[in-house]
Motif scaffolding. Structure first.
Motif, short mmCIF file in Angstrom:
data_model
loop_
_atom_site.label_atom_id
_atom_site.label_comp_id
_atom_site.label_asym_id
_atom_site.label_seq_id
_atom_site.Cartn_x
_atom_site.Cartn_y
_atom_site.Cartn_z
N GLN A 67 1.42 5.57 5.98
CA GLN A 67 1.38 5.24 4.56
C GLN A 67 0.00 5.41 3.93
N HIS A 68 -0.94 5.96 4.67
CA HIS A 68 -2.28 6.11 4.10
C HIS A 68 -2.28 7.15 2.98
N ILE A 69 -3.04 6.86 1.93
CA ILE A 69 -3.25 7.81 0.84
C ILE A 69 -4.56 7.44 0.17
N HIS A 96 0.80 -1.22 0.00
CA HIS A 96 0.00 0.00 0.00
C HIS A 96 0.84 1.28 0.00
N GLY A 97 0.16 2.41 -0.03
CA GLY A 97 0.79 3.71 0.13
C GLY A 97 1.82 4.05 -0.93
N HIS A 151 -2.21 6.86 9.87
CA HIS A 151 -1.24 5.85 9.44
C HIS A 151 -0.27 6.50 8.44
N ASP A 204 -5.70 -0.92 0.94
CA ASP A 204 -5.72 0.22 1.84
C ASP A 204 -4.98 -0.14 3.13
N THR A 205 -4.43 0.88 3.77
CA THR A 205 -3.63 0.69 4.99
C THR A 205 -4.53 0.30 6.17
#
Length: 539
Positions: free
Chosen positions: A107-109, A71-72, A105, A98-99
């Motif tokens: 690495q969330h995007i 992810h991310g 978090h 998804d994270t």
């Protein structure tokens, strides 16, 4: 079973036997399960390269390509590759996730917002109970749309329990698209009135296996034949084959096309490159046949459009013209056949090779003669590319691909690795890249080494950014600002675990042929060329 095990099983149930990937929290469990169940996994170095490998695998193998990334930042790394694949209309599945549902978090995007501008499709798995069906649906959607699809499998779902089951969504059989009678009549009216017609095949015609029918139609109307770049060599060996038309056409073909009054294009988008920036079709009636109505008039205006399969439409056209007593035009002639037979690519230019550098055009012509014909050819993009596009041939048009749909250098090497993975025991792959593009993608050469893939990477090395060399000169700026010092590419190839070779002369090129014959793969070839030699820009 756990969701991650269900994903691995669902991929294999849907015919996926090769997975390209880079391990991370969002994918490592189902990737390892996929391998435990006997699937082939080719792990790359960077997510951009991994997605490109799946892209190359899909283009050359004419099958779904599947990549798995975490992810991310893994997704942001892959955006250029996704865009390239989307603009190439390549059926691919890219699985990410998804994270974890943790506030802030790192690495969330926003995945949907990232994917949208690339042109790829997006699909999210919302609950564990649907994951098996979701994988099947995603593969079906990608194939039907001929686009990459990003499947968002949230990491929090991976260890959830799910009942063992088969997907309710099986593959949809390919269905023929029958032309509308009225549309066919309009097209036949245009064709019947033509005195100097030309039949053009694109990649869609190749995928539709329409060669025999197109040859019969061309015979019935007295038309020479031509192809787009992605259908190159489809009619090679035929007396009236013009080869590739557009920006890389040879002079004999350009002259014949200029004399024509009608072009009948099957499975070809007729974009700005095929149309030579529009000049190729000026003053001509245009008939376009395709299974995708969106391509009609997208760049080139058309006089008649037929929605239908190339093979079926060509046969119907030939049959109806024959039944109506239509006589072939007199465009074909012994003089035309002689001009095409007498075409020598070495007459296209003055060879400016020296004792220390080769003219890349002469090098490509000689490589075409030296190297085994049963090969796959993949190119990066850059100033050099006019030479391989003009002078390197393939036995099968589906054995050619380029990484030029988004105009980004540096994508060809990884794409070539994916292509080499299609039939590694029976066919080797030749990748041509410029020095700048090669440096961007050379890290994935190690992937070819680890998986012992039959790959030859030829780096056209002018020690500069070649297009910028030309353009700076056009602006009256010293071109030497575009020069750049690279490491020794042959040494890099050896340092990365493969083979390396430096080519400055034709004799050096002959030795490359020997190394290929001895299966010294993967091989990195440093082809030295002069940056001041302008072979023509395509953009």
């Amino acid at each position: 079973m756990k969701v991650y095990a269900a994903v691995a099983r669902a991929l294999q149930d849907n015919g996926v036997d090769t997975l390209f990937g880079l391990l991370g929290d969002a994918n490592m469990l189902y990737v390892t399960d996929f391998m435990k169940e006997g699937g082939r996994y080719i792990g790359g170095v960077d997510e951009r390269g991994v997605v490109l490998m799946a892209h190359g695998y899909a283009r050359i193998g004419n099958r779904i390509g599947v990549a798995s990334i975490t992810h991310g930042p893994a997704v942001t790394n892959a955006l250029t590759s996704l865009t390239e694949a989307a603009r190439s209309r390549t059926a691919m599945l890219v699985i990410t996730g998804d994270t974890p549902a943790i506030r802030d978090h790192i690495q969330h995007i926003d995945l949907p917002s990232l994917v949208g501008p690339t042109g790829a499709l997006y699909q999210r798995v919302h609950n564990a109970a649907e994951v098996i069906d979701d994988v099947a649906i995603a593969i079906r959607r990608a194939i039907a749309a001929r686009l990459p699809l990003v499947l968002d499998l949230p990491v929090d779902l991976l260890v959830a329990d799910v009942a063992e089951a088969q997907s309710r969504f099986g593959p949809v059989p390919t269905q023929a698209v029958m032309p509308d009678e009225n549309a066919l009549d309009r097209a036949l009216g245009v064709i019947a009135s033509a005195r100097r017609p030309v039949v053009i095949a694109g990649r869609g015609a190749v995928l539709g296996e329409s060669r025999k029918e197109l040859l019969q139609l061309a015979d019935s109307i007295g038309a020479p034949l031509a192809t787009t770049l992605l259908a190159r060599d489809y009619f090679r060996g035929e007396a009236f084959d013009l080869g590739v038309i557009g920006t890389v056409a040879h002079d004999v073909a350009v002259g014949i096309l200029a004399e024509s009054d009608c072009v009948i294009a099957f499975g070809a988008g007729l974009n700005r490159f095929t149309a030579a920036e529009g000049s190729a079709f000026v003053g001509k009636a245009v008939v376009q046949i395709d299974t995708d109505a969106a391509v009609f008039g997208a760049y080139t205006p058309v006089d008649a459009a037929v929605l239908g399969d190339a093979r079926i439409a060509a046969k119907l056209m030939a049959d109806q013209l024959r039944a109506a007593g239509h006589q072939p035009a007199l465009f074909r002639s012994a003089q035309m056949a002689a001009a095409l037979a007498g075409y020598d690519p070495r007459n296209d230019f003055k060879d400016v090779s020296t004792e220390t550098t080769l003219d890349v055009r002469a090098a490509m012509i000689r490589l075409d003669e030296l190297l085994p014909a049963d090969r796959t050819v993949v190119t990066d993009v850059g100033r050099f590319v006019a030479a391989p596009w003009r002078y390197l041939h393939v036995k099968d048009p589906l054995g050619f691909a380029h990484a030029a749909s988004f105009g980004s250098i540096g994508l060809g090497t990884a794409m070539g690795i994916g292509a080499a993975a299609v039939n590694p025991t029976t066919r080797w792959t030749l990748v041509i890249a410029g020095d700048g593009g090669a440096m961007m993608g050379i890290v994935e050469f190690t992937t070819a080494v680890r998986h012992r893939l039959p790959l030859v990477l030829v780096v056209v090395n002018d020690g500069s950014y070649g297009a910028e060399w030309n353009k700076l000169n056009a602006f009256g700026v010293d071109s030497e600002y575009a020069l750049i010092a690279w490491p020794d590419f042959a040494e890099v190839g050896r340092a990365l675990g493969g083979f390396g070779s430096t080519v400055r002369t034709m004799a050096d090129l002959e030795r490359v042929s020997d190394r290929i014959a001895n299966s010294e793969f993967p091989l990195l070839v440093d082809l030295k060329v002069d940056p001041s030699v302008d072979i023509g820009l395509l953009a």
